[in-house]
Design a protein around this motif. Structure first.
Motif: not given
Length: 313
Positions: A45-53, A77-85, A270-276
């Motif tokens: 989990m720490a590695i994944v969080k570090a990957k996305y800042g 996108s973190y969850s819906i379509q992973k790594n898609m802008p 909880n896909d933060y970037n999509v919500i924002m």
């Protein structure tokens, strides 16, 4: 007038930044993370969080996000379509919601004005009563109820319109959701137009204009309608944003791949970037519409334009 526009644009930018900050803070305080995978260990989990800042302090995360957002980059996108802008996800959905919303705005404004003007000119007649009844029904009954009625009538009984949205038939498959969305706008515009025009038609300056021998058409369209539109435009502004960004229930009922559906999916996982990104679009559209409304005031009534361009601003 230019000074006024520049001032409003500056306020709009500051408002958007404040909104983005509040939303970003609220998402940080929400329980859970975008990576709700029970198989992930704490180290993974720490590695994944570090990957996305997401392992950095809150303010650093926010300013990094804000800098990218101002460049049109809403992250991935973190969850819906992973790594898609997220910008690509929005581009595919936003214009569908806007197009259907604009159709609903046009239908709502045109029919609402016709009903309201007719009711005001035929005050205390059966036409006025019928128009008022339609307005009350339109305001009281939710849009999804009308959508169900249209589905039963036009899709099931008459079999002339499709239920599900089809990207290959965008117009015909958007007729029912457009009408369902426009009913509330029709009712509101009709009510306010009828009320304001009735008041204007009974005012002293209208009686004075009539005594000067002006034709009925000039009295109605040049004087009465112009003054009525000032109040109608004010009511219409928030309705336009709601229609252009889509109705979640309507999009769900007709399987419309719009921004409302995307926002709901983002909240669920909880896909933060999509919500924002979705919230930013909502806020931006509302601010832009309100600015356009202010400019329309000056077009409808030159006295407002003179005041805003004068020393008062």
């Amino acid at each position: 007038m230019i000074k006024y526009i520049m001032k409003r644009l500056a306020i709009a930018v500051i408002t958007l930044i404040v909104i983005v900050f509040i939303l970003y803070l609220m998402l940080q305080l929400m329980p859970g993370t975008p990576f709700n995978d029970e198989k992930l260990t704490e180290a993974q989990m720490a590695i994944v969080k570090a990957k996305y800042g997401l392992d950095k302090p809150f303010l650093i995360q926010f300013f990094n996000y804000l800098k990218l957002m101002l460049q049109g980059d809403f992250g991935v996108s973190y969850s819906i379509q992973k790594n898609m802008p997220v910008s690509q996800m929005l581009d595919a959905r936003l214009w569908i919601s806007i197009r259907i919303g604009l159709q609903a705005v046009v239908v709502g404004v045109v029919l609402g004005l016709i009903l309201g003007i007719t009711a005001a000119l035929k005050k205390n007649t059966w036409i006025d009563t019928f128009s008022s009844l339609l307005a009350v029904i339109g305001v009281s009954i939710p849009s999804f109820v009308f959508a169900l009625f249209f589905i039963l009538l036009f899709a099931k009984k008459l079999n002339i319109l499709p239920v599900l949205y089809n990207v290959h038939q965008p117009f015909i498959s958007s007729i029912m959701p457009t009408i369902a969305l426009s009913v509330f706008t029709i009712a509101n515009i009709a009510r306010f137009t009828r009320s304001e025009m009735s008041e204007v038609l009974g005012s002293e300056y209208m009686q004075l204009a009539q005594s000067k021998g002006l034709s009925r058409e000039i009295l109605i369209f040049r004087h009465a309608l112009r003054n009525t539109l000032i109040q109608v435009v004010t009511v219409l502004a928030p309705l336009v944003v709601g229609l252009m960004t889509g109705s979640l229930v309507i999009e769900k009922m007709f399987s419309i791949p719009g921004i409302g559906q995307l926002l709901t999916m983002g909240i669920q996982v909880n896909d933060y970037n999509v919500i924002m990104a979705c919230a930013f679009v909502y806020s931006l559209m509302y601010i832009v519409v309100m600015l356009v409304v202010d400019l329309l005031y000056g077009v409808i009534d030159p006295r407002i334009r003179l005041v805003k361009g004068g020393t008062n601003e």
